[in-house]
Design an enzyme around this catalytic site. Sequence first.
Site, mmCIF file in Angstrom:
data_model
loop_
_atom_site.group_PDB
_atom_site.id
_atom_site.type_symbol
_atom_site.label_atom_id
_atom_site.label_comp_id
_atom_site.label_asym_id
_atom_site.label_seq_id
_atom_site.Cartn_x
_atom_site.Cartn_y
_atom_site.Cartn_z
ATOM 1 N N LYS A 131 0.752 -1.088 0.088
ATOM 2 C CA LYS A 131 -0.164 0.595 -0.570
ATOM 3 C C LYS A 131 0.257 0.968 -0.384
ATOM 4 O O LYS A 131 0.277 2.102 -0.615
ATOM 5 C CB LYS A 131 -0.832 -0.278 0.883
ATOM 6 C CG LYS A 131 -2.424 -1.030 1.075
ATOM 7 C CD LYS A 131 -3.448 0.306 0.264
ATOM 8 C CE LYS A 131 -4.479 -1.424 -0.237
ATOM 9 N NZ LYS A 131 -5.647 -0.863 -0.149
ATOM 10 N N LYS A 211 -2.270 -11.891 -8.849
ATOM 11 C CA LYS A 211 -3.840 -12.791 -8.477
ATOM 12 C C LYS A 211 -5.497 -10.994 -8.816
ATOM 13 O O LYS A 211 -4.511 -10.106 -8.804
ATOM 14 C CB LYS A 211 -3.499 -12.652 -7.155
ATOM 15 C CG LYS A 211 -3.808 -11.766 -6.291
ATOM 16 C CD LYS A 211 -3.845 -11.168 -4.886
ATOM 17 C CE LYS A 211 -4.075 -9.718 -4.539
ATOM 18 N NZ LYS A 211 -4.594 -9.330 -3.491
ATOM 19 N N LYS A 214 -8.663 -6.083 -7.662
ATOM 20 C CA LYS A 214 -9.660 -4.700 -8.148
ATOM 21 C C LYS A 214 -8.662 -3.234 -8.369
ATOM 22 O O LYS A 214 -8.622 -2.665 -9.368
ATOM 23 C CB LYS A 214 -10.708 -4.039 -6.618
ATOM 24 C CG LYS A 214 -11.696 -4.743 -6.704
ATOM 25 C CD LYS A 214 -12.399 -3.910 -5.336
ATOM 26 C CE LYS A 214 -12.799 -5.897 -4.731
ATOM 27 N NZ LYS A 214 -13.346 -5.868 -3.223
HETATM 28 P P1 AMP Z 1 -11.216 -7.642 -0.873
HETATM 29 O O1 AMP Z 1 -11.616 -7.643 -1.852
HETATM 30 O O2 AMP Z 1 -9.522 -7.213 -0.865
HETATM 31 O O3 AMP Z 1 -11.420 -7.666 0.702
HETATM 32 O O4 AMP Z 1 -11.286 -9.689 -0.663
HETATM 33 C C1 AMP Z 1 -12.502 -10.054 -0.555
HETATM 34 C C2 AMP Z 1 -11.952 -11.778 0.197
HETATM 35 O O5 AMP Z 1 -11.848 -12.303 -0.917
HETATM 36 C C3 AMP Z 1 -11.309 -12.475 0.474
HETATM 37 O O6 AMP Z 1 -10.820 -12.661 1.847
HETATM 38 C C4 AMP Z 1 -9.121 -12.615 0.048
HETATM 39 O O7 AMP Z 1 -8.719 -13.476 0.165
HETATM 40 C C5 AMP Z 1 -10.597 -12.943 -1.149
HETATM 41 N N1 AMP Z 1 -9.481 -12.624 -2.637
HETATM 42 C C6 AMP Z 1 -9.187 -11.585 -3.397
HETATM 43 N N2 AMP Z 1 -8.846 -11.497 -4.667
HETATM 44 C C7 AMP Z 1 -8.654 -12.509 -4.063
HETATM 45 C C8 AMP Z 1 -8.018 -13.512 -5.390
HETATM 46 N N3 AMP Z 1 -7.093 -13.083 -6.427
HETATM 47 N N4 AMP Z 1 -7.856 -15.014 -5.534
HETATM 48 C C9 AMP Z 1 -8.229 -16.149 -4.137
HETATM 49 N N5 AMP Z 1 -8.988 -15.326 -2.989
HETATM 50 C C10 AMP Z 1 -9.067 -13.598 -3.499
#
Ligand code: AMP
Length: 342
Positions: A131, A211, A214
Amino acid sequence: MSEPAASPVHSSPADAAALPRVRCFSGIQPSGAPHIGNDLGAIRNYVALQDRYESIYAIVDFHALTSTHDADLLRRRTREMAAALLALGLDPAKCTLFVQSHRPEVTELMWLFTTVTPVSWLERTPTYKEKRENQPEDVNHGLLTYPVLQAADIVLYKASLVPVGRDQAAHLELSREIVRAFNNRYGPTFPEPQAVYTEAPVVLGTDGVRKMSKSMGNTIEIFAPADEIRRQVTSMVTDTERIKRTDPGRPEVCNVCQLHRFFGDDYAEIWDGERTARTGCVDTKKLLVERILRHYAPARERYAELMASPVTVDRVLEEGAERLRPIATATIAEVREKMGLR
Ligand code: AMP
Ligand code: TRP
């Protein structure tokens, strides 16, 4: 569902029945449209676990404030995320869905946890380092303290199972360390939370390298218009060594082929088609678009209905926060007592 990262925990429904009050908690940031990485990596486990454990899910708007500073945008995204989770299968009769800031006790617990957390632990957190590079103009203190709030989120409800994607492994490890530090200083109080992963703990993005995320702009969005999903899938980088249509492919490194694993029952056939050059990347992508649209059709319909009825969504969130009040209050009272605050 795969084994949790740390020592194994009860993994069959029979075991779960024998162990009352095992709680599961997870949080998701309202930082934009949910993508298939969120679903395959985490949300599908939220849905699975609500049948087996007492499950609590938060839309973590306090966390989102470390990067989103537009009030209207945050409000809109919070409701959209709630509608998305309900559309994807969270059932308020089986689990509790709420907005993090609606149960403000978590901020008190976070403060108390900061006093057992060495700054060095936070400074070495990989997401903090990332970040700092991604938003160099805005290295706010919340970015540093982020994992302390995450630990507080989980254990305010004494949850021990945390369905997340693998990118959260370092945060979960830190949560465990913070809990351990607290328990060592003030006596056994909290369970050490453990991550629970799906079969797809890391979903790669449309670039096929990083990975899906967003912030990287490499997502396939679950609730985008069909044309947008088509565009996102068509843009996917496949096997970079497969130059001509007649070249045999390497399905094991082709992200399009890998994603087919989760959207149909003929993965082996698709794999073989690519390997023997019977099918080309364009065919595999077209099929993937169709399958993704078919797979998410009921959720997309439900999402549109929920977004047309914001009061329904808001009511679920309000009731969720209210239901959690007694647990949150009890934990805070216990912790205050242990820390000498009364
Ligand atoms: P976030 O959008 O970062 O709050 O992620 C929400 C959930 O989705 C968290 O548990 C992340 O670990 C999971 N997550 C986000 N991106 C991925 C990805 N590319 N592959 C697997 N899990 C993901
Ligand atoms: N840090 C998580 C993410 O970015 C969101 C989160 C906040 C969370 N609090 C949590 C996840 C508690 C699991 C448990 O995805």
